[in-house]
Design a protein around this motif. Sequence first.
Motif, PDB file in Angstrom:
ATOM      1  N   GLY A  66       0.790  -1.230   0.000  1.00 44.31           N
ATOM      2  CA  GLY A  66       0.000   0.000   0.000  1.00 44.31           C
ATOM      3  C   GLY A  66       0.819   1.276   0.000  1.00 44.31           C
ATOM      4  O   GLY A  66       0.265   2.361  -0.167  1.00 44.31           O
ATOM      5  N   ARG A  99      -2.334  -7.452  -4.862  1.00 38.39           N
ATOM      6  CA  ARG A  99      -3.215  -7.231  -3.713  1.00 38.39           C
ATOM      7  C   ARG A  99      -4.018  -5.980  -4.042  1.00 38.39           C
ATOM      8  O   ARG A  99      -3.502  -4.859  -4.004  1.00 38.39           O
ATOM      9  N   TYR A 100      -5.276  -6.179  -4.413  1.00 42.46           N
ATOM     10  CA  TYR A 100      -6.117  -5.089  -4.894  1.00 42.46           C
ATOM     11  C   TYR A 100      -6.296  -3.988  -3.851  1.00 42.46           C
ATOM     12  O   TYR A 100      -6.281  -2.809  -4.193  1.00 42.46           O
ATOM     13  N   ASP A 101      -6.465  -4.354  -2.590  1.00 40.62           N
ATOM     14  CA  ASP A 101      -6.617  -3.329  -1.548  1.00 40.62           C
ATOM     15  C   ASP A 101      -5.352  -2.491  -1.424  1.00 40.62           C
ATOM     16  O   ASP A 101      -5.419  -1.275  -1.248  1.00 40.62           O
ATOM     17  N   ARG A 104      -5.203  -0.141  -4.387  1.00 44.34           N
ATOM     18  CA  ARG A 104      -6.115   0.989  -4.175  1.00 44.34           C
ATOM     19  C   ARG A 104      -5.458   2.025  -3.256  1.00 44.34           C
ATOM     20  O   ARG A 104      -5.498   3.225  -3.520  1.00 44.34           O
ATOM     21  N   GLN A 105      -4.838   1.560  -2.193  1.00 46.22           N
ATOM     22  CA  GLN A 105      -4.156   2.458  -1.255  1.00 46.22           C
ATOM     23  C   GLN A 105      -3.012   3.196  -1.956  1.00 46.22           C
ATOM     24  O   GLN A 105      -2.822   4.394  -1.758  1.00 46.22           O
ATOM     25  N   LEU A 141     -10.288   0.666 -10.065  1.00 41.82           N
ATOM     26  CA  LEU A 141      -9.496   1.242  -8.971  1.00 41.82           C
ATOM     27  C   LEU A 141      -8.841   2.539  -9.425  1.00 41.82           C
ATOM     28  O   LEU A 141      -8.814   3.531  -8.691  1.00 41.82           O
TER      29      LEU A 141
END
Length: 160
Positions: A66, A99-101, A104-105, A141
């Motif tokens: 992230g 890691r999609y999250d 996004r971060q 995203l």
Amino acid sequence: MADIHYLVGDATAPQATGPKVIAHVCNDRGGWGRGFVLAISARWPEPEAAFRRWYRDRANNEFGLGATQLVQVTADIWVANMVGQRGTRTSRTTTPPIRYDALRQCLRHLATQAAPLGASVHMPRIGAGLAGGRWEDIEPLITDELTGIPVTVYDLPVPA
């Protein structure tokens, strides 16, 4: 919502005037040696050197999934090293490293860095190559997180 412009060309040679950020996805294991990073390193040594220092000193900084590191390479071009994948893909790996999250971060952080520069963002189809992500999951995203920032995605020409 950001509009994405698609071009055939080289993302390391952004087709725009003014400040530009070239964004790409990195892994959280400090590896740099396959995929789009080779094109970045062929053009500028600074992003790789900065990424390796960032990883080496990770106990004392924000390095991790992230996180985004902006590295200036010319007067009007920066490279965004975005840590959006867990490790790397191997023959024993069943889960894609993306890691999609985390991505996004990274994109959210990139927006806070690019906007004050008045920069457009340029990238290959991040996360959809060696990271194993699906572009149809990544594109939203980008449009959600880079609102108001011009984005260009580059596809390499197909060899004749």
